[in-house]
Design an enzyme around this catalytic site. Structure first.
Site, PDB file in Angstrom:
ATOM      1  N   ASP A 119       0.497  -3.136  -0.459  1.00  0.00           N
ATOM      2  CA  ASP A 119       0.677  -1.703  -0.228  1.00  0.00           C
ATOM      3  C   ASP A 119      -0.587  -0.990   0.250  1.00  0.00           C
ATOM      4  O   ASP A 119      -0.514   0.063   0.857  1.00  0.00           O
ATOM      5  CB  ASP A 119       1.176  -1.017  -1.508  1.00  0.00           C
ATOM      6  CG  ASP A 119       0.179  -1.113  -2.672  1.00  0.00           C
ATOM      7  OD1 ASP A 119      -0.848  -1.808  -2.532  1.00  0.00           O
ATOM      8  OD2 ASP A 119       0.432  -0.500  -3.720  1.00  0.00           O
ATOM      9  N   HIS A 120      -1.767  -1.558   0.002  1.00  0.00           N
ATOM     10  CA  HIS A 120      -3.010  -0.852   0.288  1.00  0.00           C
ATOM     11  C   HIS A 120      -3.515  -1.046   1.714  1.00  0.00           C
ATOM     12  O   HIS A 120      -4.317  -0.253   2.192  1.00  0.00           O
ATOM     13  CB  HIS A 120      -4.114  -1.306  -0.681  1.00  0.00           C
ATOM     14  CG  HIS A 120      -4.162  -0.522  -1.952  1.00  0.00           C
ATOM     15  ND1 HIS A 120      -3.071  -0.346  -2.760  1.00  0.00           N
ATOM     16  CD2 HIS A 120      -5.188   0.138  -2.566  1.00  0.00           C
ATOM     17  CE1 HIS A 120      -3.416   0.380  -3.815  1.00  0.00           C
ATOM     18  NE2 HIS A 120      -4.687   0.696  -3.709  1.00  0.00           N
ATOM     19  N   ASP A 184      -5.378  -1.723 -10.735  1.00  0.00           N
ATOM     20  CA  ASP A 184      -5.423  -0.451 -10.036  1.00  0.00           C
ATOM     21  C   ASP A 184      -5.475   0.629 -11.106  1.00  0.00           C
ATOM     22  O   ASP A 184      -4.809   0.515 -12.147  1.00  0.00           O
ATOM     23  CB  ASP A 184      -4.185  -0.272  -9.154  1.00  0.00           C
ATOM     24  CG  ASP A 184      -4.306   0.944  -8.249  1.00  0.00           C
ATOM     25  OD1 ASP A 184      -4.616   0.763  -7.054  1.00  0.00           O
ATOM     26  OD2 ASP A 184      -4.086   2.069  -8.728  1.00  0.00           O
ATOM     27  N   ARG A 467      -5.625  12.000  -6.425  1.00  0.00           N
ATOM     28  CA  ARG A 467      -7.083  11.955  -6.402  1.00  0.00           C
ATOM     29  C   ARG A 467      -7.564  12.635  -5.123  1.00  0.00           C
ATOM     30  O   ARG A 467      -6.946  12.472  -4.066  1.00  0.00           O
ATOM     31  CB  ARG A 467      -7.541  10.497  -6.468  1.00  0.00           C
ATOM     32  CG  ARG A 467      -8.979  10.299  -6.865  1.00  0.00           C
ATOM     33  CD  ARG A 467      -9.183   8.890  -7.397  1.00  0.00           C
ATOM     34  NE  ARG A 467      -8.773   8.770  -8.795  1.00  0.00           N
ATOM     35  CZ  ARG A 467      -8.568   7.622  -9.405  1.00  0.00           C
ATOM     36  NH1 ARG A 467      -8.705   6.486  -8.764  1.00  0.00           N
ATOM     37  NH2 ARG A 467      -8.203   7.606 -10.672  1.00  0.00           N
ATOM     38  N   SER A 671     -11.199   4.912  -9.269  1.00  0.00           N
ATOM     39  CA  SER A 671     -10.352   3.731  -9.137  1.00  0.00           C
ATOM     40  C   SER A 671     -10.899   2.545  -9.916  1.00  0.00           C
ATOM     41  O   SER A 671     -12.107   2.413 -10.127  1.00  0.00           O
ATOM     42  CB  SER A 671     -10.222   3.335  -7.666  1.00  0.00           C
ATOM     43  OG  SER A 671      -9.672   4.375  -6.911  1.00  0.00           O
ATOM     44  N   ARG A 673     -12.021  -0.257  -9.373  1.00  0.00           N
ATOM     45  CA  ARG A 673     -12.517  -0.993  -8.204  1.00  0.00           C
ATOM     46  C   ARG A 673     -13.637  -1.923  -8.646  1.00  0.00           C
ATOM     47  O   ARG A 673     -14.789  -1.540  -8.720  1.00  0.00           O
ATOM     48  CB  ARG A 673     -13.005   0.018  -7.152  1.00  0.00           C
ATOM     49  CG  ARG A 673     -13.199  -0.561  -5.780  1.00  0.00           C
ATOM     50  CD  ARG A 673     -13.355   0.543  -4.767  1.00  0.00           C
ATOM     51  NE  ARG A 673     -12.122   1.314  -4.638  1.00  0.00           N
ATOM     52  CZ  ARG A 673     -12.052   2.537  -4.125  1.00  0.00           C
ATOM     53  NH1 ARG A 673     -13.139   3.123  -3.700  1.00  0.00           N
ATOM     54  NH2 ARG A 673     -10.909   3.164  -4.039  1.00  0.00           N
TER      55      ARG A 673
END
Length: 785
Positions: A119-120, A184, A467, A671, A673
C-alpha cells in the site's frame, strides 16, 4: 483514580448480508479465548484487583501467565511484560527490512500468522487505474522480493491494489481481545474491534515472527469516559481531534487509551477505528474499546460470523470489557453531545481549533483565506460510512449545480470498499461533482503524491488524514495541512475557502440564490452487504511455506540489499562504550520524518546504504539554526568544515570514529520507522542522549544496539556540543546485570574542559542483552543457533 467501568451488553440486530467470496481460515483469525481466559485467572490470583480491558488483553497474552507479573505490586509503568502476540501485519515499505532481518534468523516459517500489504509504494498522480499500473512497474523488483519471501515462509501476501494495511486488517484479521503487532504506527486502527493492536519496528515484529517473547513496559491506562451522542456535523474524527488538542503529541506516551461509557456503544466499529487510529498522534501505545453490538454486526457483515459468535461467548464471561471498579491512572470525561467539528494544524496534529472559531484563527494568523486542495480517505477515514456521508453532501451539491472549486481527491481504504462504493453509485456521485478517485493505497497521506502545483509556495490543504508534519504530503515545507473529518473537507472543497463554516454559512449559486448544506447522513454498513471486488488481489489464507522458493533480490539492485550484522562495541571485552564524538545537537521537534524522510525515499526502504543518504536531512542544528548542516571539526585541509549531516556522518564512519547525538524532547515522534534507528547505527552511532524519547523510536534504537539515555537534568542538553567527546561511566555495571545502575557521561569539550552529567535509562534485562550483543537480532540469532 478509580472509576466504575460500564460493561456493555451486546444487543441483537439484523446483520447485513455478506456477498463476499474472500476465503477464510477461521481458527487463524479467532483469538484462543478459552486459553486467554484461563491465563487471566492466573493473573487474577496474583493481582487480586479489578482489571481494565487493556490489562485483561495484555496480561492474558503473557508468555508465562503464572510468573510473568512476579508477585504483583505496581505493574503499570514499571514492569516489563514478556508477551505472545497472535498476529503480525507489515506494509510493503517496512516489510522489506523486517523480512531481511527475519531471513538472517534462519527459520523455515513464521511462528505466528503474518501478512504483507502492498500500500505504501503506490504514488498518486492521475487516478486509480493509471497510478496502480505505473507503480507496479516501477516497484516490480520490490513486489517480487516480498511475494517470493511470503511464498517461502508461508506469509499472506496482499497484492498492490488490495488496499491500505489498516483497513484490510480491520476487515479481515482484527478480533475482540486479540493482541497484534504491526510495522506501522497506525496499527492501533484495529483497536476499533476491541483489541490491542500495537505499532512497532520491524525488529519487534521479528520477535513475534520467530516465536521470541515480545517485550513491552506495562503502559499506564487512561480511561476516556464517553457520554451523550454525536449529532449534526460532529463525527468520531472530531472526538479524536478534540482529544489530541487536550493531550498533545506527548500526552499518550507510555499509555494505553481505553474508552468506556454509554457513548462508546452508539458508535460504528469503523468510527471507533478512526479514534484508535489517531491515538498514535498523541503518542499512545494503542487504544481500545469494550465489545459492542456494532462490532458484532461488523464482524458478521465482513464474513466473520464464527469470530463474532466466539467473541459473544467470551464477552459473556466479562473478558471483553473492564471490571466494575477498575482503576485508571487518569479519567477524561467527554460529552459527545457537546462536540462540534474540529480542525487541527498546521504542522502538528494537536493544534485543535473548533470549526466555529477556525475562520477567526485563520485571520489572526494572516493566512490567505483559500484552500488549494481537499483530500479524503486514507487509513483513518475511508470506511463505507465515511464515504456515504460524503456522497450525501455531493448529492446535495449536484442537485443545485455545484462542483468542487479545488482539486478534490478521494482514497478508498480497500478493494472491498472501492468495489462496494462503485456498486452503490458512491463513486459516480463523487466524480460527478469533481472528485478524482485514487488507488486503494496510502498515496498523499504518506507523501506518495506527485503534486505538480504550489511547489515552494505557501498554501493550505484540508485532509481527513492523521498526520500533518511539514513536507509530509507533497514534499513542500510551506504546505499547511489541516486535519478534519471527511464531511468538513468535502463541504469546504465546494467553497475553496478556509473560513467557510458549512454549519452556518451559505454558498452563492450561479442564480444568485444562497445554498446551505444540510448535516450529512450515511450508512455504517451497506444494506446489501459488501462486495469483494477483484479477488485476484487477495491471498490464500494461511498458506503453507514453500521452502524451495528462491527469494528474489537482483544483483546490484539499488532497491534491495542483504543486511550485514552490526558488530558489538563490546567485543573487545571493554564494557564501556568507546569515546564518542558528538555529531550534532538537534534542535526542537525531530520526528521520524526528519530522521528518515518518506516520499521519494520510500523506494530505498530495502537498501540500507541508499536510504541512509537521507539521515536527518530536515533536522535543525542547534548550533547555528541551519537545516541539514553539520560541523566537521577535524576536517582535513582539503575538506570543508561543514557539510550535510549524512556526509559528516559518513566522514566519521570512514575514520572508524563512533559517534553520538544530542537531541531534544519527544525525539522520534511519528511513524514506526525503524530506518530512523538503523541509519544512524549504520553510520556508526552508538549513543543518543535526549531530553525525552517517543516510545516506538526508543525501542527501535535499543533493538539496533544504540543506547538511548535521558538527561537527568534537561538543562544539560545545551552543555554538549558538536565535536565534544563523551564517554560512558557506569555502563559496565548495567551490562554485568545491574539494571538499576546509574550511567553518567564524561564530557571532554573542544577546549579540553572535562565534566560529568547524570543520565537516566529505561533498559530492561533483555534489552541489556541486545545492547551487549550489538543488536536484538544478534542476540536472537545466538539463542536460536
Amino acid at each position: 483514580m478509580v472509576r466504575p467501568a460500564i460493561r456493555g451488553v451486546a444487543r441483537t440486530r439484523s446483520f447485513a448480508t455478506h456477498a463476499s467470496t474472500i476465503p477464510r481460515n477461521y481458527p487463524s483469525i479467532t483469538p484462543p479465548y478459552p486459553t486467554l481466559i484461563r491465563n487471566l485467572e492466573h493473573v487474577r490470583d496474583v493481582l487480586k484487583r479489578p482489571l481494565t480491558l487493556a490489562e485483561k488483553i495484555l496480561y492474558s497474552h503473557l508468555h508465562d501467565p503464572v510468573k510473568g507479573l512476579g508477585n504483583g505490586g505496581r505493574i503499570r509503568g514499571e514492569t516489563y511484560l514478556q508477551l505472545k502476540p497472535e498476529r503480525v501485519a507489515m506494509q510493503d515499505a517496512s516489510a522489506q527490512m523486517a523480512l531481511l532481518q527475519f531471513m538472517s534468523a534462519g527459520l523455515a516459517r513464521c511462528a505466528v500468522p503474518t501478512s504483507i500489504h502492498c500500500d505504501h509504494l503506490i504514488q498518486a498522480s492521475e487516478g486509480a487505474k493509471a497510478d496502480l499500473e505505473r507503480s507496479i512497474v516501477t516497484n516490480q523488483e520490490v513486489f517480487e522480493f516480498l511475494e517470493s519471501a511470503a511464498r517461502k515462509y508461508g506469509i499472506e501476501f496482499w497484492r498492490p491494489g488490495s488496499g491500505i494495511i489498516h483497513q484490510i486488517v480491520l476487515e479481515n484479521y482484527a478480533a475482540p481481545g486479540m493482541l497484534m503487532l504491526g510495522t506501522d504506527s497506525h496499527t492501533p486502527n484495529a483497536g476499533g474491534l476491541g483489541m490491542l493492536a500495537i505499532g512497532v519496528g520491524g525488529a519487534d515484529a521479528v520477535d513475534a515472527m520467530t516465536g521470541t517473547p515480545w517485550e513491552l513496559k506495562a503502559p499506564h491506562i487512561v480511561g476516556v469516559h464517553l457520554t451523550g451522542n454525536l449529532s449534526g456535523w460532529a463525527t468520531t474524527k472530531d472526538l479524536i481531534l478534540h482529544l489530541a488538542g487536550k493531550l498533545t503529541v506527548r500526552g499518550g506516551t507510555g499509555r494505553i487509551i481505553e474508552y468506556f461509557g454509554p457513548g462508546v456503544h452508539s458508535q460504528s466499529c469503523t468510527g471507533l477505528a478512526t479514534i484508535a487510529n489517531m491515538g498514535a498522534e498523541v503518542g499512545a501505545t494503542t487504544s481500545t474499546f469494550p465489545y459492542t453490538s456494532n462490532m458484532q454486526s461488523y464482524l458478521h457483515a465482513t464474513g466473520r460470523g464464527p469470530v463474532a459468535r466466539a467473541a459473544d461467548e467470551a464477552a459473556a464471561t466479562g473478558f471483553l470489557s473492564a471490571d466494575e471498579g477498575a482503576e485508571y491512572d487518569e479519567v477524561i470525561e467527554i460529552n459527545l453531545s457537546d462536540l462540534e467539528p474540529t480542525i487541527n494544524g498546521p504542522f502538528t496534529p494537536d493544534l485543535a481549533t473548533p470549526l466555529s472559531k477556525f475562520g477567526a484563527f485563520v485571520n489572526e494568523q494572516g493566512w490567505k483565506d483559500e484552500l488549494s486542495a481537499g483530500l479524503i480517505g486514507s487509513c483513518t477515514n475511508s470506511s463505507y460510512e465515511d464515504m456515504t456521508r460524503v456522497a450525501d453532501l455531493a448529492r446535495q451539491a449536484k442537485a443545485v449545480g455545484l462542483t468542487t472549486k479545488i482539486p478534490f481527491l478521494c482514497t478508498p481504504g480497500s478493494e472491498q470498499i472501492r468495489a462496494t462504493m462503485e456498486r452503490d453509485n458512491v463513486t459516480s456521485t463523487l466524480e460527478d461533482v469533481g472528485a478524482v478517485v485514487l488507488a486503494n493505497a496510502c498515496g498523499p497521506c504518506i507523501g506518495q503524491w506527485k503534486r505538480e502545483d504550489k511547489k515552494g509556495e505557501e498554501n493550505a490543504i484540508l485532509t481527513s488524514f492523521n498526520r500533518n508534519f511539514k513536507s509530509r504530503n507533497d514534499g513542500n515545507r510551506y504546505t499547511m495541512n489541516f486535519l478534519a473529518s471527511p464531511t468538513i473537507v468535502t463541504a469546504m472543497a465546494f467553497s475553496g475557502s478556509l473560513s467557510f463554516n458549512p454549519m452556518t454559512d451559505s454558498l452563492t449559486l450561479d442564480s444568485g440564490k444562497p445554498f446551505k448544506f444540510s448535516p450529512p447522513s450515511g450508512q455504517d454498513l451497506p444494506s446489501t452487504g459488501f462486495t469483494p471486488g477483484n479477488t485476484s488481489f487477495y491471498p490464500v489464507p494461511t498458506p503453507e511455506p514453500q521452502p524451495d522458493t528462491e527469494i528474489i533480490i537482483k544483483k546490484n539492485s539499488q532497491r534491495l540489499e542483504l543486511l550485514e550484522p552490526f558488530t558489538s562495541p563490546f567485543s573487545n571485552g571493554n564494557l564501556e562504550l568507546p569515546p564518542l564524538k558528538i555529531l550534532m545537537r538537534v534542535r526542537g521537534k525531530c520526528t521520524t520524518d526528519h530522521i528518515s524522510a518518506a516520499g521519494p525515499w520510500l523506494k530505498y526502504k530495502g537498501h540500507l546504504t541508499n536510504i541512509s543518504e537521507n539521515l536527518l536531512i530536515t533536522a535543525v542544528n542547534d548550533e547555528g539554526g541551519d537545516v541539514n548542516v553539520a560541523f566537521d571539526h577535524e576536517a582535513s585541509s582539503d575538506a570543508t568544515k561543514t557539510d550535510t549531516i549524512p556526509n559528516v556522518a559518513k566522514r566519521l564512519k570512514a575514520r572508524n570514529q563512533p559517534w553520538a547525538l544530542v537531541v531534544d524532547d519527544n525525539y522520534g515522534e511519528g511513524s514506526a520507522r525503524e530506518h530512523a534507528a538503523l541509519q544512524p547505527r549504520f553510520y556508526g552511532c552508538n549513543l543518543i542522549i535526549a531530553r525525552s524519547f517517543a516510545r516506538i523510536h526508543e525501542t527501535n534504537l535499543k533493538k539496533q544496539g544504540v543506547l538511548p539515555l535521558w538527561f537527568a537534568d534537561k538543562a544539560d542538553y545545551s552543555r554538549i556540543s558538536s565535536g565534544d567527546v563523551v564517554e560512558t561511566v557506569g555502563l559496565a555495571d548495567l551490562l554485568e546485570g545491574r539494571p538499576d545502575a546509574i550511567i553518567r557521561l564524561k564530557v571532554t569539550n573542544r577546549e579540553g574542559d572535562i565534566f560529568e552529567i547524570p543520565t537516566k535509562h529505561t533498559m530492561s534485562t533483555d534489552q541489556i542483552k541486545w545492547l551487549r550483543a550489538g543488536s536484538a537480532l544478534n542476540y536472537i540469532r545466538s539463542q536460536i543457533q
